[in-house]
Design a protein around this motif. Sequence first.
Motif, PDB file in Angstrom:
ATOM      1  N   MET A 336      36.319  34.790  33.508  1.00  0.00           N
ATOM      2  CA  MET A 336      35.470  35.328  32.443  1.00  0.00           C
ATOM      3  C   MET A 336      36.218  36.303  31.536  1.00  0.00           C
ATOM      4  O   MET A 336      35.635  36.818  30.576  1.00  0.00           O
ATOM      5  CB  MET A 336      34.269  36.050  33.058  1.00  0.00           C
ATOM      6  CG  MET A 336      33.360  35.168  33.912  1.00  0.00           C
ATOM      7  SD  MET A 336      32.564  33.865  32.964  1.00  0.00           S
ATOM      8  CE  MET A 336      31.478  34.826  31.914  1.00  0.00           C
ATOM      9  N   GLU A 337      37.499  36.572  31.824  1.00  0.00           N
ATOM     10  CA  GLU A 337      38.282  37.569  31.087  1.00  0.00           C
ATOM     11  C   GLU A 337      37.590  38.931  31.122  1.00  0.00           C
ATOM     12  O   GLU A 337      37.565  39.680  30.140  1.00  0.00           O
ATOM     13  CB  GLU A 337      38.508  37.136  29.627  1.00  0.00           C
ATOM     14  CG  GLU A 337      39.245  35.831  29.462  1.00  0.00           C
ATOM     15  CD  GLU A 337      40.723  35.926  29.817  1.00  0.00           C
ATOM     16  OE1 GLU A 337      41.208  37.046  30.088  1.00  0.00           O
ATOM     17  OE2 GLU A 337      41.392  34.878  29.833  1.00  0.00           O
ATOM     18  N   LEU A 338      37.037  39.263  32.290  1.00  0.00           N
ATOM     19  CA  LEU A 338      36.288  40.504  32.456  1.00  0.00           C
ATOM     20  C   LEU A 338      37.189  41.546  33.119  1.00  0.00           C
ATOM     21  O   LEU A 338      37.629  41.366  34.249  1.00  0.00           O
ATOM     22  CB  LEU A 338      35.058  40.241  33.327  1.00  0.00           C
ATOM     23  CG  LEU A 338      33.960  41.299  33.370  1.00  0.00           C
ATOM     24  CD1 LEU A 338      33.287  41.424  32.010  1.00  0.00           C
ATOM     25  CD2 LEU A 338      32.926  40.932  34.427  1.00  0.00           C
ATOM     26  N   PRO A 339      37.498  42.648  32.448  1.00  0.00           N
ATOM     27  CA  PRO A 339      38.311  43.692  33.080  1.00  0.00           C
ATOM     28  C   PRO A 339      37.637  44.250  34.329  1.00  0.00           C
ATOM     29  O   PRO A 339      36.409  44.372  34.373  1.00  0.00           O
ATOM     30  CB  PRO A 339      38.429  44.763  31.995  1.00  0.00           C
ATOM     31  CG  PRO A 339      38.175  44.043  30.713  1.00  0.00           C
ATOM     32  CD  PRO A 339      37.172  42.979  31.052  1.00  0.00           C
ATOM     33  N   VAL A 340      38.439  44.598  35.331  1.00  0.00           N
ATOM     34  CA  VAL A 340      37.924  45.086  36.606  1.00  0.00           C
ATOM     35  C   VAL A 340      38.501  46.461  36.897  1.00  0.00           C
ATOM     36  O   VAL A 340      39.715  46.669  36.799  1.00  0.00           O
ATOM     37  CB  VAL A 340      38.283  44.133  37.762  1.00  0.00           C
ATOM     38  CG1 VAL A 340      37.664  44.619  39.076  1.00  0.00           C
ATOM     39  CG2 VAL A 340      37.827  42.708  37.459  1.00  0.00           C
ATOM     40  N   ILE A 341      37.635  47.404  37.250  1.00  0.00           N
ATOM     41  CA  ILE A 341      38.081  48.711  37.716  1.00  0.00           C
ATOM     42  C   ILE A 341      37.628  48.887  39.160  1.00  0.00           C
ATOM     43  O   ILE A 341      36.671  48.264  39.599  1.00  0.00           O
ATOM     44  CB  ILE A 341      37.555  49.865  36.830  1.00  0.00           C
ATOM     45  CG1 ILE A 341      36.022  49.851  36.757  1.00  0.00           C
ATOM     46  CG2 ILE A 341      38.163  49.783  35.449  1.00  0.00           C
ATOM     47  CD1 ILE A 341      35.436  51.026  35.978  1.00  0.00           C
TER      48      ILE A 341
END
Length: 451
Positions: A336-341
Motif C-alpha cells: 500500500m506504500e504506507l509508511p510504518v512507525i
Amino acid sequence: MPTGTDASNWETHLSSLHAPCRQKAIDFFIIQAENNKHECPPATQPGNLHAHTFYSFNCYGYSPTHFALLARRAGMEVAGIVDFDVLDGLMEFHEAGNRLNLRTVVSLETRVMVPSFARRVINSPGEPAIAYHMAAGFTRLPDDIVSRSFLQRLSEQAAQRNREVINRVNHVLKPALIHYEADVLPLTPNQNATERHICQAFARKAAKVIDPEYLAKFWVDKLGSAIAAEDLPESPTLLNRLRARTMKQGGPGYVPPRPESFPSIDDFNQFALACGALPTLAWLDGFSDGESDMDAWLAASGACILNIIPDRNFTPGQPDRKLEKLREVMAWARAMELPVIAGTEMNSYGQKFVDDFAAEELKPFVPVFQEGARIVYAHTVLQRAGGFGYLGHWADRHFPVRADRNAFFAALGAHCEPSREIKLAGITEQTSPDELLRRIDASCVPSIGTF
C-alpha cells in the motif's frame, strides 16, 4: 534542586512534576555536554516513536525532557512521544530535541467511534465500533477555536470516564476509597489521569487505611487471587491485576462505551489535519474481525501512516501466529506504500525503552521502521518551517505518486536534524523539493558532547 556536578542527582529531577525543576536539570546536562570533548553515539539507531510520557502515564515516570535525553544517549535517529488525549508534552519535547540535536516527533492517541464498523471489533478488545486511533507529526498546539474546543473535549471526556470508573470501583474496594481530585490528580503533572494513575491511587490509599498485617488479605478478598508479600504495597503485579480485575471488561469498574464517550473518527481526523498532523492507524495484532480486513479499515480510518507495537507481536525464537500476522501487515503496508512507525509504549510495567531491533524476527523490518520515522520527522520539519508537509497541496503537486513522496520525505528526514533546520527558514509552498534538499545538504552540523 541538587547542586554541584552529581549527574545522578540531577537526573532524578528530569522527571519532576514541576517544569522549572526539569528545565534546570536539562540545563545542567547541556552544560556538561558543552564542556566535554567526547561525543554522543552517532544518531543512527532505530528509535522509539511511540513512547508515552508522564502526561499520560509512563511506567518509569519519564517526562518528555527525560525521554529526550535518554533517547539521545541511546543514539536514536528519531524519537517520538505519544500521549492519550493531550498535547501537554508537545512544546517540551520539541524544545528538548532542539537543544540535544535530537530529531523529535509528537503524536496524540485517543479512542474514537467508527460508525461504519458498528458491528466489528477493531483494536479495542470486546468493543465493536471503538478504535484506538492516532495522529502523528504535531508541531503546534491548536490555534483555532474549533480545534482548541475539540482538544478540551478529549480531556473532559477522559476525566468523566475516570470519575465513573472510580465511583464504581469505590463500591468494591471499601474502605480504600479514593477521590479523583484529592488522590489521583496529584499523581499527574497536568491533571490528565489514566486508569493506571487510578490504580496507583487505590493501592496507596489501601496501604494507608489498611493495617499492614491485613493488607495482603484485603487484596486477596478484593481481587480473588493470592498476593505475594513482595507485591505490596503497589508492585507492577498488583497494579496490573487491580486494573484487569476491576476496570477492564467484565470488572465492576468497566464503563461500557457510549456514543458521547468518544469523538467520531472523522472529527478526530479533521482536528489532526487542522493542526498539521497526520492521521495514523494504530494496529493491534491482526486477529480481530476489523483488522482482518485491513483494506476496509484503512479506508475507514482516513490514515496515511501505520503505527505498530512490535514487541507484543512476536515471541523471540518462537514462530507463531502473532509473528505471521506481523509479517502479513508489514507486507500489506509495503504493497500500500504506507509508511510504518514503531515503538514500545512504556505505559505498562516491563515494556522496553526501545524495541530489540537486533532480534531475528524484527531485523527484516528495521529499514521500514527507519524510513517511516524519517518520513514523519521530515513532515514535522516542513510543518515547523513552512506550514506544509506530507499531505496537502504542496505534496500533491510535487508527488502525486505515493512511492515518490515517501522517497523524498525519507531522504529529507535522513539529511535534516534540528541543527540544520535553520537552513529552511523562509520556505513557502513555492519552494521546490530540490531546493529543500539543496539547503539541507549544504549545511554543516555542529558536534555535541556526551550526556
